[in-house]
Design an enzyme around this catalytic site. Structure first.
Site, short mmCIF file in Angstrom:
data_model
loop_
_atom_site.label_atom_id
_atom_site.label_comp_id
_atom_site.label_asym_id
_atom_site.label_seq_id
_atom_site.Cartn_x
_atom_site.Cartn_y
_atom_site.Cartn_z
N MET A 267 0.69 -1.42 -0.02
CA MET A 267 -0.29 0.32 0.01
C MET A 267 0.97 1.47 0.16
O MET A 267 1.73 1.35 -0.39
CB MET A 267 -0.93 -0.29 1.21
CG MET A 267 -2.10 -0.81 1.18
SD MET A 267 -2.99 -1.59 2.78
CE MET A 267 -4.49 -0.20 2.54
N HIS A 268 0.18 2.32 -0.37
CA HIS A 268 0.52 3.69 -0.33
C HIS A 268 2.05 4.40 -1.60
O HIS A 268 2.01 5.43 -1.06
CB HIS A 268 1.43 3.55 1.20
CG HIS A 268 1.06 3.62 2.39
ND1 HIS A 268 -0.71 3.82 2.13
CD2 HIS A 268 0.84 2.30 3.14
CE1 HIS A 268 -1.13 3.06 3.74
NE2 HIS A 268 0.20 2.15 4.41
N ASP B 6 -2.45 -5.31 0.43
CA ASP B 6 -2.34 -6.33 1.67
C ASP B 6 -2.65 -6.39 2.71
O ASP B 6 -3.21 -7.49 2.86
CB ASP B 6 -0.44 -6.29 1.36
CG ASP B 6 0.51 -5.07 2.13
OD1 ASP B 6 -0.22 -4.01 2.45
OD2 ASP B 6 1.54 -5.30 1.32
#
Length: 485
Positions: free
Chosen positions: A79-80, A236
């Protein structure tokens, strides 16, 4: 059959799951993290795509006849991360990852510009999120932003290559820190505070719906049927939750991959920004989660193995277990790539404290395992302030393969660790479940059940007390060295 693909930080992992939710085959392909400057962490999106192809081809060979029965594909991923693309969908620069700390000044600025961001997005701005990364790019690489027409999250770039579709899901959109998580839509307020247009962002979908279809060219290369449904998927952490059946209020699990997460499901949006706990949309409709996001997990063990010149991590763990006689005399702060929860400090660094002339590789290895466990225990105290936690907690990710490490984690947390069958497949298995939901429209309650239990590891009472005392030392050590970072 359903195919789940997880675009991790250190590897792409893929699984084939049958109608009875048995993992028939699994495969992975490694990835390389680029660190051109201090605080930077990047990856080449093209490597994600080539590694995905490698993992899928290996999976195809292992799955045998079952491969032709694949009905849908689901995606999960780190992520991110921020992936900037031009009008033709080509990457303009390497992706900036979740553990990149360069945008710390922009994160502080975003919090000043929009004090309510923690209530809107579920957590205050921190350097790891995509929103402050975009502000950094506007300031330091304006030529890239001038050419950028799309911003995607890591798994969504792989989706684009698979389907030609620009899309993301609610959970990964939350992790960009650009979503109004209560209303499950992009936030004009946050976009304006960042100085970007909402047109840069893809459509945002629930994770269990179709986001596109597998293209003919990719289907031919992978030996699959053209037009297969590709689910929107999930980041995830929420995909790992779906894999473990953590989909109802109060369900909790821990993931220990390259990074770690302490994850609790909530049935309503109730942000707790003062605790640096992330309150984001789950990968299923009508659900949210609260999470302590920890940048350092099993990646610390890989670092220790390299430091100690041991290429076989299994042997390293075995050696540490054979030498175990209680807590290591060495204390390890695991902040090799800074830390998010509970410190929000990209400048934090790893520390080995208490070394002597007689310190051994086994003691160092054990200290690393304990440092990650104590970091989870540190965060557990903050998560507990947001609501009740169960006495038993599932663990998935690569670390779940080590019963020795799980004994340390259970004792540090004071909770029984539950290991499910296939726990190491985690997010990829969750992605396969989302693929099934997108293809069949089944009720998530019938699909996202808890897997069979492989093992339960209770905390050792003596170790529990010892680690409770060590946790105080762990916290005091961070406070003592923080000014030196």
């Amino acid at each position: 059959m359903y195919l789940g693909i997880d675009i991790g930080t250190s590897a792409v992992k893929a699984v084939v799951v049958d109608e009875d939710q048995r993992v028939l085959a699994r495969a992975s392909a490694p990835l390389t993290v680029l660190r051109p400057h201090d605080l930077w962490s990047e990856e080449d999106p093209e490597e994600w795509w080539s590694a995905t192809g490698s993992a899928v081809n290996a999976l195809r060979a292992e799955a045998g006849d079952a491969w032709s029965g694949v009905k849908a594909i689901g995606l999960s991923g780190q992520m991110h991360g921020a992936v900037l693309l031009d009008a033709d969908g080509n990457p303009l620069r390497p992706a900036i990852l979740h553990n990149d700390g360069r945008s710390h000044a922009e994160a502080r600025e975003l919090n000043r510009r929009l004090p309510a961001i923690g209530s809107i997005a579920g957590v205050p701005a921190m350097p790891g999120f995509a929103a402050p990364k975009l502000m950094w790019l506007l300031r330091h690489e304006p030529e890239v932003m001038a050419r950028a027409r799309h911003m995607l999250l890591p798994k969504d770039y792989v989706r684009l290559r698979m389907t030609g579709s620009y899309a993301t899901d609610m959970s990964d959109g939350s992790g960009a820190l650009l979503l109004d998580c209560g209303h499950r839509t992009w936030s004009p307020e946050i976009a304006a505070a960042c100085g970007i247009s909402l047109n840069l962002l893809p459509p945002v979908l629930e994770g269990s719906v179709a986001s596109g279809q597998l293209s003919g060219a990719v289907a031919k290369a992978w030996g699959l049927t053209p037009g297969l449904v590709v689910a929107a998927g999930a980041g995830d952490a929420p995909s790992g939750a779906i894999a473990t059946g953590a989909v109802n209020e109060g369900d909790a699990f821990i993931s220990i991959g390259t990074a770690s997460q302490y994850f609790v499901v909530r049935g309503q949006y109730a942000p707790a920004p003062d605790h640096l706990i992330h309150t984001f949309c789950h990968g299923l409709p009508g659900r949210w989660f609260q999470m302590a996001a920890i940048l350092n997990g099993a990646g610390c063990l890989a670092w220790a193995a390299e430091l100690l010149g041991q290429s076989d991590i299994g042997k390293l763990l075995q050696s540490a277990e054979e030498a175990f006689s209680g807590p290591s005399p060495i204390t390890f702060l695991p902040y090799l790539t800074g830390e998010r929860t509970p410190h929000n400090n990209p400048h934090a660094r790893g520390v080995l404290f208490g070394l002597t002339a007689s310190s051994t590789p086994q003691q160092v290895t054990q200290a690393v395992l304990e440092g990650v466990a104590l970091s989870l225990a540190d965060c557990q105290a903050y998560v507990a302030e947001t609501g009740a936690l169960p006495d038993r907690i599932a663990v998935n990710g690569g670390a779940a393969k080590s019963r020795f490490w799980m004994k340390i984690v259970a004792s540090a947390l004071g909770k029984t660790v539950v290991l499910y069958e296939g726990a190491e497949t985690g997010p990829a298995f969750g992605a396969a479940r989302l693929a099934r939901l997108a293809a069949t429209g089944e009720d998530p309650a019938t699909v996202c059940v808890k897997p069979e239990i492989a093992a339960e590891i209770a905390p050792d009472p003596a170790l529990r007390q010892a680690y409770a005392e060590r946790l105080e030392k762990f916290r005091a050590l961070y406070k003592a060295v923080k000014p030196l970072f």
